[in-house]
Design a protein around this motif. Structure first.
Motif, PDB file in Angstrom:
ATOM      1  N   LEU A  27       0.650  -1.164  -0.455  1.00  0.00           N
ATOM      2  CA  LEU A  27       0.395   0.324   0.091  1.00  0.00           C
ATOM      3  C   LEU A  27       0.726   0.836  -0.408  1.00  0.00           C
ATOM      4  N   ILE A  28       2.022   1.690   1.034  1.00  0.00           N
ATOM      5  CA  ILE A  28       2.950   2.423   0.642  1.00  0.00           C
ATOM      6  C   ILE A  28       3.821   2.472   0.077  1.00  0.00           C
ATOM      7  N   GLU A  29       3.240   1.652  -1.921  1.00  0.00           N
ATOM      8  CA  GLU A  29       3.890   2.245  -2.167  1.00  0.00           C
ATOM      9  C   GLU A  29       3.389   1.979  -3.605  1.00  0.00           C
ATOM     10  N   ILE A  30       2.387   1.957  -3.665  1.00  0.00           N
ATOM     11  CA  ILE A  30       1.093   3.234  -4.208  1.00  0.00           C
ATOM     12  C   ILE A  30       0.525   4.119  -3.916  1.00  0.00           C
ATOM     13  N   ASP A  31       1.153   4.734  -5.258  1.00  0.00           N
ATOM     14  CA  ASP A  31       0.407   6.775  -4.790  1.00  0.00           C
ATOM     15  C   ASP A  31      -0.953   6.871  -5.086  1.00  0.00           C
ATOM     16  N   THR A  32      -1.246   7.456  -3.861  1.00  0.00           N
ATOM     17  CA  THR A  32      -3.156   7.350  -3.575  1.00  0.00           C
ATOM     18  C   THR A  32      -2.997   9.028  -3.533  1.00  0.00           C
ATOM     19  N   THR A  33      -2.076   9.763  -3.577  1.00  0.00           N
ATOM     20  CA  THR A  33      -2.905  11.087  -3.719  1.00  0.00           C
ATOM     21  C   THR A  33      -3.244  12.102  -4.051  1.00  0.00           C
ATOM     22  N   ASP A  34      -4.221  13.251  -4.557  1.00  0.00           N
ATOM     23  CA  ASP A  34      -5.376  13.141  -4.845  1.00  0.00           C
ATOM     24  C   ASP A  34      -5.090  13.390  -6.863  1.00  0.00           C
ATOM     25  N   ARG A  35      -3.756  14.521  -6.353  1.00  0.00           N
ATOM     26  CA  ARG A  35      -3.033  15.012  -7.504  1.00  0.00           C
ATOM     27  C   ARG A  35      -2.100  14.011  -8.767  1.00  0.00           C
ATOM     28  N   SER A  36      -1.429  12.716  -8.063  1.00  0.00           N
ATOM     29  CA  SER A  36      -0.486  12.165  -9.386  1.00  0.00           C
ATOM     30  C   SER A  36      -1.811  10.945  -9.059  1.00  0.00           C
ATOM     31  N   GLY A  37      -1.843  10.078  -7.916  1.00  0.00           N
ATOM     32  CA  GLY A  37      -2.066   8.943  -7.719  1.00  0.00           C
ATOM     33  C   GLY A  37      -3.313   8.370  -8.160  1.00  0.00           C
ATOM     34  N   ASP A  38      -3.566   6.579  -7.072  1.00  0.00           N
ATOM     35  CA  ASP A  38      -4.500   6.203  -7.842  1.00  0.00           C
ATOM     36  C   ASP A  38      -5.352   5.407  -6.491  1.00  0.00           C
ATOM     37  N   VAL A  39      -6.170   5.813  -6.341  1.00  0.00           N
ATOM     38  CA  VAL A  39      -6.983   4.870  -4.664  1.00  0.00           C
ATOM     39  C   VAL A  39      -6.752   3.126  -5.673  1.00  0.00           C
ATOM     40  N   THR A  40      -7.801   3.326  -6.349  1.00  0.00           N
ATOM     41  CA  THR A  40      -8.380   2.351  -7.146  1.00  0.00           C
ATOM     42  C   THR A  40      -7.193   1.574  -7.411  1.00  0.00           C
ATOM     43  N   LEU A  41      -5.885   1.343  -7.583  1.00  0.00           N
ATOM     44  CA  LEU A  41      -4.603   0.725  -7.597  1.00  0.00           C
ATOM     45  C   LEU A  41      -4.365  -0.057  -5.866  1.00  0.00           C
ATOM     46  N   ALA A  42      -4.899   0.752  -5.368  1.00  0.00           N
ATOM     47  CA  ALA A  42      -4.513   0.319  -3.747  1.00  0.00           C
ATOM     48  C   ALA A  42      -6.232  -1.135  -3.279  1.00  0.00           C
ATOM     49  N   ALA A  43      -7.035   0.065  -3.860  1.00  0.00           N
ATOM     50  CA  ALA A  43      -8.455  -0.742  -3.425  1.00  0.00           C
ATOM     51  C   ALA A  43      -8.126  -2.952  -4.045  1.00  0.00           C
ATOM     52  N   ARG A  44      -7.512  -2.589  -5.524  1.00  0.00           N
ATOM     53  CA  ARG A  44      -7.756  -3.783  -6.557  1.00  0.00           C
ATOM     54  C   ARG A  44      -6.491  -4.176  -5.563  1.00  0.00           C
ATOM     55  N   ALA A  45      -5.686  -3.661  -5.018  1.00  0.00           N
ATOM     56  CA  ALA A  45      -4.750  -5.075  -4.582  1.00  0.00           C
ATOM     57  C   ALA A  45      -5.231  -5.656  -2.969  1.00  0.00           C
ATOM     58  N   VAL A  46      -6.120  -4.895  -2.195  1.00  0.00           N
ATOM     59  CA  VAL A  46      -6.400  -5.122  -1.346  1.00  0.00           C
ATOM     60  C   VAL A  46      -7.639  -6.227  -1.685  1.00  0.00           C
ATOM     61  N   GLN A  47      -8.337  -5.893  -2.398  1.00  0.00           N
ATOM     62  CA  GLN A  47      -9.008  -6.518  -3.280  1.00  0.00           C
ATOM     63  C   GLN A  47      -8.704  -8.013  -3.318  1.00  0.00           C
ATOM     64  N   ARG A  48      -7.912  -8.246  -4.257  1.00  0.00           N
ATOM     65  CA  ARG A  48      -6.711  -9.556  -4.269  1.00  0.00           C
ATOM     66  C   ARG A  48      -6.287 -10.327  -3.716  1.00  0.00           C
ATOM     67  N   ARG A  49      -5.909  -9.690  -2.855  1.00  0.00           N
ATOM     68  CA  ARG A  49      -5.437 -10.071  -1.585  1.00  0.00           C
ATOM     69  C   ARG A  49      -7.003 -10.791  -1.028  1.00  0.00           C
ATOM     70  N   LEU A  50      -7.887 -10.046  -0.928  1.00  0.00           N
ATOM     71  CA  LEU A  50      -9.050 -11.700   0.139  1.00  0.00           C
ATOM     72  C   LEU A  50      -9.348 -12.057  -0.478  1.00  0.00           C
ATOM     73  N   LEU A  51      -9.402 -12.109  -1.960  1.00  0.00           N
ATOM     74  CA  LEU A  51      -9.819 -13.280  -2.830  1.00  0.00           C
ATOM     75  C   LEU A  51      -9.062 -14.072  -2.788  1.00  0.00           C
ATOM     76  N   GLU A  52      -7.514 -14.132  -2.680  1.00  0.00           N
ATOM     77  CA  GLU A  52      -7.058 -15.137  -2.259  1.00  0.00           C
ATOM     78  C   GLU A  52      -7.390 -15.955  -1.376  1.00  0.00           C
ATOM     79  N   ALA A  53      -6.863 -15.279  -0.655  1.00  0.00           N
ATOM     80  CA  ALA A  53      -7.430 -16.006   0.909  1.00  0.00           C
ATOM     81  C   ALA A  53      -9.090 -17.189   1.588  1.00  0.00           C
ATOM     82  N   GLY A  54      -9.898 -16.466  -0.247  1.00  0.00           N
ATOM     83  CA  GLY A  54     -11.164 -17.229   0.297  1.00  0.00           C
ATOM     84  C   GLY A  54     -12.206 -16.671   0.485  1.00  0.00           C
TER      85      GLY A  54
END
Length: 450
Positions: A27-54
């Motif tokens: 999460l830290i290494e995904i830029d999620t600032t309003d100006r240049s970042g992408d919160v969706t990338l971080a949300a998808r990273a968490v989504q992937r972890r949860l789906l892999e956990a079942g």
């Protein structure tokens, strides 16, 4: 790793500490600032972890109004004996200028007993902990007596697509809960020793009042007394001179009652006098010289912006200022606006609300919540008191409180009161404190869902 907090407290099993750390790094290494970042990338990273956990697809949702500002909402289903418990954190962070940092702000750096990176304290620590703990409970076969809802949101720090507001207004079905846990209350430590574990149960109301002064425009070589800048300056002087009276609500009263047991010096005496209604002007002055205490005991306002003129040799027709106000719960924006007009006392200066305020009611200090937080705090850090606090800033808890969902800011992560770096260069979190907070939040959710 040096031991930065005395004494060490329990932490989660190694596999879950490693899981939390791995998620934290991602999460830290995904830029999620309003100006240049992408919160969706971080949300998808968490989504992937949860789906892999079942977790089932239908229990892990991305939802939001903007492609870069999607929110992650996941549900661990319980027996339904009680209403759901919400676990809230935001994924966005404020900007970071790499030239001001000793490390890359969007690199996860472990050094000298700290994790460094933008968002380590505000608030990707809590987001990673919630995610790891939810996976842990699933692996352990935990069956809570209520659904557990994880919500990781966008634009808490700023931007046009605040996730908490959007979810409560547009997808209430995803986040409707009996109560929730969020940021807002950290443990306080000084000199490596824990002072208190704070529980935020209310917060002040954010309000911007705009002042627009008008006068005669003209060439600076032909000045008159009808100068918009002078009118504005005089109005701001009267505003600055105003002293708000001390007021103690339930949460502030509980805060000073408990802090008076911790502070055995003169300030503790002043707190006891304040609670008893016998504090004189000197005692109040000593207390309110502490910025946090000042903010918890009264309404405040501060001029934050000025704007006037187009050139150095022209007297402007208008001059503008913003005065940022922080209102105690129960105070109305209209009353603050009326008070400011009275103080300005000049029909050449207009006062108006720039943006509508967002008041929210305090969350009750119920035995269920206080008992759980106090019990786990005593287990992990014997003798450390739990202190209810009123936030003098703002968190996304306000949107849920507005929606009738009580929210409590507590995390069990201890920060040095003399070295708070949220929003600052070289933001960092003590590694030991991070892992202790992970175990605290795990125990807290278990206590509130069984």
């Amino acid at each position: 790793m040096p031991n930065l907090i005395e004494p060490a407290a329990p932490t989660s099993p190694e596999e879950y500490r490693q899981l939390a750390r791995d998620i934290f790094r991602e999460l830290i290494e995904i830029d999620t600032t309003d100006r240049s970042g992408d919160v969706t990338l971080a949300a998808r990273a968490v989504q992937r972890r949860l789906l892999e956990a079942g977790f089932a697809d239908e229990d892990v949702t991305l939802a939001g109004p903007h492609p870069r500002k999607m929110n992650l909402v996941a549900r661990m289903r319980g027996t339904g004996a009680r209403g759901p418990l919400l676990m809230l954190a935001h994924l966005d962070v404020v900007d970071a200028d790499p030239s001001e940092w000793a490390t890359d702000p969007f690199a996860f750096v472990e050094r000298d007993g700290f994790f460094y990176g933008r968002g380590t304290t505000d608030q990707k620590a809590m987001a990673s902990i919630w995610t790891a703990n939810l996976i842990r409970m699933r692996r352990e076969g935990v069956e809570p007596d209520r659904d557990l809802i994880l919500a990781l949101t966008a634009d808490e720090e700023g931007g046009e697509h605040n996730g908490a507001r959007w979810l409560t207004h547009e997808r209430r079905d995803l986040v409707d809960a009996a109560m929730g846990i969020n940021e807002g209350g950290f443990g306080r430590m000084k000199g490596g020793w824990r002072i208190s574990n704070n529980l935020q149960a209310s917060e002040k109301v954010y309000l911007d009042l705009e002042l627009v002064a008008r006068g005669a425009a003209g060439h600076s070589s032909l000045p008159t007394g009808d100068n918009s800048i002078y009118h504005l300056a005089a109005a701001l002087g009267r505003i600055a001179a105003h002293a708000f009276p001390v007021q103690l609500g339930e949460v502030a009263r509980a805060f000073f009652e408990r802090m008076s047991r911790i502070d055995t010096g003169p300030l503790g005496d002043d707190m006891r006098a304040l609670l008893a209604g016998t504090a004189d002007a000197d005692a109040i002055a000593r207390l309110t010289a502490v910025p946090q205490y000042h903010g918890m005991t009264r309404n405040t306002w501060a001029a934050t912006r000025l704007d006037a003129g187009q050139s150095n040799n022209t007297i402007p027709q208008s001059a503008r200022a913003i005065v940022n106000c922080r209102l105690l719960p129960g105070e109305t924006p209209e009353e603050m606006e009326r008070l400011m007009r009275e103080l300005v006392a000049d029909d050449r200066v207009e006062v108006r609300q720039e943006i509508a305020a967002k008041p929210s009611p305090p969350s009750p200090l119920t035995p269920e919540v206080m008992g759980a937080v106090e019990g786990i705090t005593e287990q992990m850090w014997p003798g450390v008191p739990v202190v209810p606090v009123m936030g003098i800033g703002a968190t996304d808890s306000l949107y849920f409180r507005q929606a009738g969902i009580p929210m409590y800011g507590v995390c069990g992560i201890f920060l040095d009161v003399d070295d708070v770096r949220a929003h600052a260069p070289d933001e960092r979190i003590i590694i030991q404190a991070y892992y202790e907070g992970q175990e605290f939040l795990y125990r807290l959710v278990r206590a509130l869902s069984s």
